[in-house]
Design an enzyme around this catalytic site. Structure first.
Site, PDB file in Angstrom:
ATOM      1  CD  GLU A   1      -3.182  -1.034   1.988  1.00  0.00           C
ATOM      2  OE1 GLU A   1      -3.165  -0.240   2.955  1.00  0.00           O
ATOM      3  OE2 GLU A   1      -4.169  -1.766   1.724  1.00  0.00           O
TER       4      GLU A   1
ATOM      5  CD  GLU B   1      -3.976  -5.937   2.730  1.00  0.00           C
ATOM      6  OE1 GLU B   1      -4.846  -5.237   3.291  1.00  0.00           O
ATOM      7  OE2 GLU B   1      -2.768  -5.721   2.817  1.00  0.00           O
TER       8      GLU B   1
HETATM    9  O1  AHR Z   1      -5.440  -5.996   6.621  1.00  0.00           O
HETATM   10  C1  AHR Z   1      -5.386  -4.867   7.450  1.00  0.00           C
HETATM   11  C2  AHR Z   1      -4.647  -3.723   6.785  1.00  0.00           C
HETATM   12  O2  AHR Z   1      -5.378  -3.265   5.686  1.00  0.00           O
HETATM   13  C3  AHR Z   1      -3.306  -4.044   6.198  1.00  0.00           C
HETATM   14  O3  AHR Z   1      -2.302  -3.961   7.150  1.00  0.00           O
HETATM   15  C4  AHR Z   1      -3.125  -2.985   5.171  1.00  0.00           C
HETATM   16  O4  AHR Z   1      -2.342  -3.403   4.084  1.00  0.00           O
HETATM   17  C5  AHR Z   1      -4.536  -2.623   4.768  1.00  0.00           C
HETATM   18  O5  AHR Z   1      -4.763  -1.260   4.823  1.00  0.00           O
END
Ligand code: AHR
Length: 501
Positions: free
Chosen positions: A172, A295
């Site tokens: 990110e 994610e």
């Molecule tokens: O999964 C929780 C968080 O969400 C992770 O650390 C991050 O990559 C995202 O913002």
């Protein structure tokens, strides 16, 4: 209400890369400490890993696990997590404002991943670190022997290289919250140079460049193009992240909108695919960049509680969303969307796996319990094998606050030639009407219905802390070329058929 689908095994979207059913363990909250690692727990093995949690993960059949973060990654020194545990430093984790004891690190993760039958999807820190630390980590993990770092790995107990294939280039990096966040140009240059160095150590690596951490970020689009322009030849995948919330509990029409969020996921994927292919065309490249949706989940229930957590604890209760039944319905729908895009999405990670926005929870009494979202994930990861078939379904549709033409019948079919099995995943998103579901197998002949289950009948706001949720049998009729069943309002259903040879 009527709905139908046609099953045509010659009509293939793509073979299913099992890594689509990956998950994620971040050094965050209780994912590791009191989640997967708890040496004083009655079920702990000689490594301190909870075998009750391992058993639950094995039921999910997760083939790949992303580690160690997440936001945690962007300030992590991997060297802190190797060597004798008594000499490992306690550090401030600035991402989540926790204490990190480093009692669980690289070797522990590799041993644990092996025990849950998963391969690692590892990551290098491009927030506070860069090229040298990344190249060192590849040397430590993947170089056979005879150098300082490879011999250090051997001294630390791993004679053979870890041979870790898939690596994320940071996390990110477009997000203002990220430690060491970068502009698209800064990240693109650093990611490309880091990829080059990592590949010099091991030219078999598969590398994932950071795409946007959300489609809502103002840099979305420009970020993808800038990163791919710089890194195209040195990376294999572009990442996507997406979390869904529920914004208005008081509005009864919001549920229709929530269950339509698979349209948002589909738009996001198709948009990023278009950007990858635009860069490919501009570069006159023969190489295709695929997607790693590393994610995805529902995440909002714990937001308020998280603002009350005292900083600088070890393993605090952070991001402990308690999922309800409507979340499970959305997870089923999102999984079907990932499958329908299996031609380009090759890796996906449910974020996360244990305690932190997770299908598996450990409790204060030392127990393990399954959240509502555990069930659709388990069924898709276990039964969604072989190839994904083109969708030939019909059903009435609805419009919601954000989406138009959302099908009440959301369905996807997979076919496994090795076992001659057809699996149909199907959700009825209607809140009150049953859906008469007709499955037409055309010329194919059904040998028998292997099993059929439904997940339904719970209050949409009910959760599974008391363990009352379970899959139930789904009555279905079959003849040689057809099957018929009734999908209950707000239900997740799975039917598995053996075809005649
Ligand atoms: O999964 C929780 C968080 O969400 C992770 O650390 C991050 O990559 C995202 O913002």
């Amino acid at each position: 209400m009527q709905g139908s689908t046609k099953i045509q095994i010659q009509d293939v979207v793509a073979p299913i890369d099992r890594r689509l059913y990956g998950a994620f363990i971040e050094q965050l909250g209780r994912a590791v400490y009191t989640g997967i690692y708890q040496p004083d727990h009655p079920t702990a093995d000689s490594d301190g890993f909870r075998t009750d949690v391992i058993d639950a993960i094995k039921t999910l059949n997760v083939p790949l696990i992303r580690y160690p973060g997440g936001n945690f990654l962007s300030q992590y020194r991997w060297e802190d997590g190797i060597g004798p545990k008594s000499q490992r430093p306690v550090r401030l984790d600035l991402a989540w404002r926790e204490l990190e004891t480093n009692q669980f690190g690289l070797h522990e993760f590799m041993r644990w991943a092996d025990k849950v039958n998963a391969v690692p999807n590892m990551a290098v820190n491009l927030g506070t670190r860069g090229i040298q630390a990344a190249a060192d980590l590849i040397e430590y993990c993947n170089f056979p022997k005879g150098t300082y770092l490879s011999d250090l790995r051997r001294q630390n107990g791993a004679e053979h290289p870890f041979a870790i294939k898939t690596w994320c280039l940071g996390n990110e990096m477009d997000g203002p919250w990220e430690i060491g966040a970068k502009s698209a140009g800064e990240y693109a240059h650093l990611a490309n140079e880091t990829a080059k160095a990592m590949r010099r150590v091991d030219d078999t690596l598969e590398l994932v460049a950071c795409g946007s951490s959300s489609m809502d970020n103002p840099t979305f689009g420009n970020w993808e193009e800038t990163v791919l322009d710089a890194c195209y030849d040195n990376v294999d995948y572009l990442s996507l992240h997406r979390y869904y919330g529920y914004y208005n509990d008081d509005d009864p029409t919001e549920l229709d909108n929530f269950l339509g969020k698979n349209h948002d996921l589909d738009d996001f994927i198709k948009g990023v695919v278009a950007m990858c292919d635009a860069v490919k065309a501009r570069k006159r490249s023969t190489k295709t960049i695929n997607l790693s949706f590393d994610e995805w989940n529902v995440w909002y229930h714990s937001n308020d509680a998280d603002t009350q957590v005292t900083p600088w604890q070890v393993g605090p209760h952070l991001l402990e969303d308690i999922y309800n039944f409507e979340d499970a319905l959305l997870i089923g729908s999102l999984l079907m969307t990932l499958l329908r895009n299996a031609d380009r999405v090759k890796i996906a990670c449910l974020a996360q796996l244990v305690n932190v926005i997770a299908p598996i929870m450990t409790d204060e009494n030392g127990g393990v319990w399954r959240q509502s979202i555990f069930y659709p994930f388990m069924q898709v990861a276990n039964y969604g094998q072989g190839v994904v078939l083109t969708d030939h379904s019909t059903s009435p549709t609805y419009n919601s606050r954000e989406f138009t033409d959302v099908a009440y019948l959301d369905t996807v079919t997979t076919y496994d030639a090795a076992t001659q099995t057809v699996t149909v995943f199907a959700e009825n998103k209607h809140q009150t009407e049953t859906l008469d579901f007709e499955l037409n197998f055309g010329e194919l002949m059904i040998d028998r219905l292997l099993d059929a289950t439904q997940f339904y009948g719970y209050d949409v706001k009910a959760d599974n802390r008391d363990g009352h949720m379970q899959l139930q049998p789904l009555p279905a009729r079959t003849d040689t070329h057809h099957a018929h069943t009734k999908l209950q309002p707000l239900s997740w259903n799975v039917l598995r058929f053996k075809l005649r040879d």
